[in-house]
Design an enzyme around this catalytic site. Sequence first.
Site, mmCIF file in Angstrom:
data_model
loop_
_atom_site.group_PDB
_atom_site.id
_atom_site.type_symbol
_atom_site.label_atom_id
_atom_site.label_comp_id
_atom_site.label_asym_id
_atom_site.label_seq_id
_atom_site.Cartn_x
_atom_site.Cartn_y
_atom_site.Cartn_z
ATOM 1 N N ASP A 193 0.849 -1.184 0.000
ATOM 2 C CA ASP A 193 0.000 0.000 0.000
ATOM 3 C C ASP A 193 0.887 1.237 0.000
ATOM 4 O O ASP A 193 1.565 1.521 0.993
ATOM 5 C CB ASP A 193 -0.907 0.001 1.230
ATOM 6 C CG ASP A 193 -1.958 1.104 1.178
ATOM 7 O OD1 ASP A 193 -1.843 2.000 0.326
ATOM 8 O OD2 ASP A 193 -2.896 1.062 1.994
ATOM 9 N N ASP A 394 -1.768 5.916 -6.283
ATOM 10 C CA ASP A 394 -2.104 5.038 -5.166
ATOM 11 C C ASP A 394 -2.262 3.599 -5.634
ATOM 12 O O ASP A 394 -3.098 3.314 -6.482
ATOM 13 C CB ASP A 394 -3.398 5.520 -4.506
ATOM 14 C CG ASP A 394 -3.753 4.722 -3.267
ATOM 15 O OD1 ASP A 394 -2.832 4.313 -2.524
ATOM 16 O OD2 ASP A 394 -4.951 4.505 -3.028
#
Length: 514
Positions: A193, A394
């Site tokens: 992440d 992201d």
Amino acid sequence: MPDSNKSLLKPPPPSLNNLKPHLLKPRKPSTMLVSPAMPIFLVAMLQLTLSTVAATWYPDFQLLNVKQTLFGTKTPRPPSTSEYPQLSDVSESDHQGKWKLKLVHRDKLSSNTTTTTFHDHSHRFHARMQRDVKRVASLLRRLSGGGGQEGDAAYEVNDFGSDVVSGMDQGSGEYFVRIGVGSPPRSQYMVIDSGSDIVWVQCQPCNQCYRQSDPVFNPADSASYSGVSCGSSVCDRIENSGCHAGRCRYEVMYGDGSYTKGTLAFETLTFDRTVVKNVAIGCGHINQGMFIGAAGLLGLGGGSMSLVGQLGGQTGGAFSYCLVSRGTDSSGSLVFGRGGMPVGAAWVPLLRNPRAPSFYYVGLSGLGVGGIRVPVSEDIFRLTELGYGGVVMDTGTAVTRFPTLAYNAFRDAFISQTANLPRASGVSIFDTCYNLWGFVSVRVPTVSFYFSRGPILTLPARNFLIPVDDVGTFCFAFASSGSGLSIIGNIQQEGIQISFDGANGFVGFGPNVC
């Protein structure tokens, strides 16, 4: 550092100079029927051309292989426990300042941990979109001060503890990496992440844990496990820290009610033959959420407590990844270290937002469809001095979001150039879909991102027109963010080598595909 003004895509070699779009023109405007021996060659050549052509020459269309893409929606074969790779199978290191790990897509892992209800592509797609909606809602709360326009709510600067967002529960968990935790190392699947600043795993004693593929890590079996003391500066940086028996406790709550609670500890992480000692990780004893398959989270954010931040001088703040395309049995890669920085990439400056130091912002100036720039102002994508808006890259978000005004103009431009394709009703968060059942391949306009310093990233067709079921429904894989924030998601990043040079403040695209 390469020149940030350098063209993203180099001119094709002489052997490709004569490969013009008209040579691949389909017999009908939206289809291409070719002999069995030719389509793979021609499509491969076209993709190579698109990844090497100069920024001043872009074909106005490319081909989407519908048949091949639909074949990729078949449920991946779930590995048995004995087939889960060990560390030596999934990572490699060398003496050139880099170490490399393989990335596995969520579908391959979750197919072994979920019911057969989710084994068809339509169910997997809808589950993925539900996760994505939660992820984006969480990002908007964090980056927009409550989710509305500027001034609707005060923006609160997040630090280590409160800044943690579970990639898996908030719509991430799309890509997993396998590392060793403890001494001796216990192999664990971890979700990557790029928007989180923590490394954490589920730990014994597990008072409340979700299901994971590997045995839950037991710190009692690790000779290198050491709890962080309450007086440690690391503990001081956790907003919601506590103290129990002299050890630092952490507690992270998430927007949908999921959470992780446990002890902060120093532990050894192993990447094949590379051993990294004294990494601060969360050892979660009470965890709840949709954390399918993986043992925990590998935070790659821009903050000092992410894995990248903690590695510091060992990697020079540099890492690179290639996200494997959905529906394939191949693996992507995650490479740490300056030795993994590619030569020939197009470098774009990273923008820093003091209000959200974990996130990687880039300057986007515009969008293109079919070689034509969409008429939207560059200001729509600007990161303001107050830290609002901007464009975040992201790995935890699947679908790229743009502010409504930019998205509508972008979508309408795409629709106007695909009028010859049969339309279908919207599906989930997508409002622009097509019925491509029965087509072998279709011609679609190119989709491009224009960056502020000059480079233009033209996406492969499969990165913006994706199947949402098994019967030929494809959708334009973008959506409105409902705010001033733009997010470049992992669907649009797939198959492209992306490198972050945090020390020098650049993100690179290419030159390789994966």
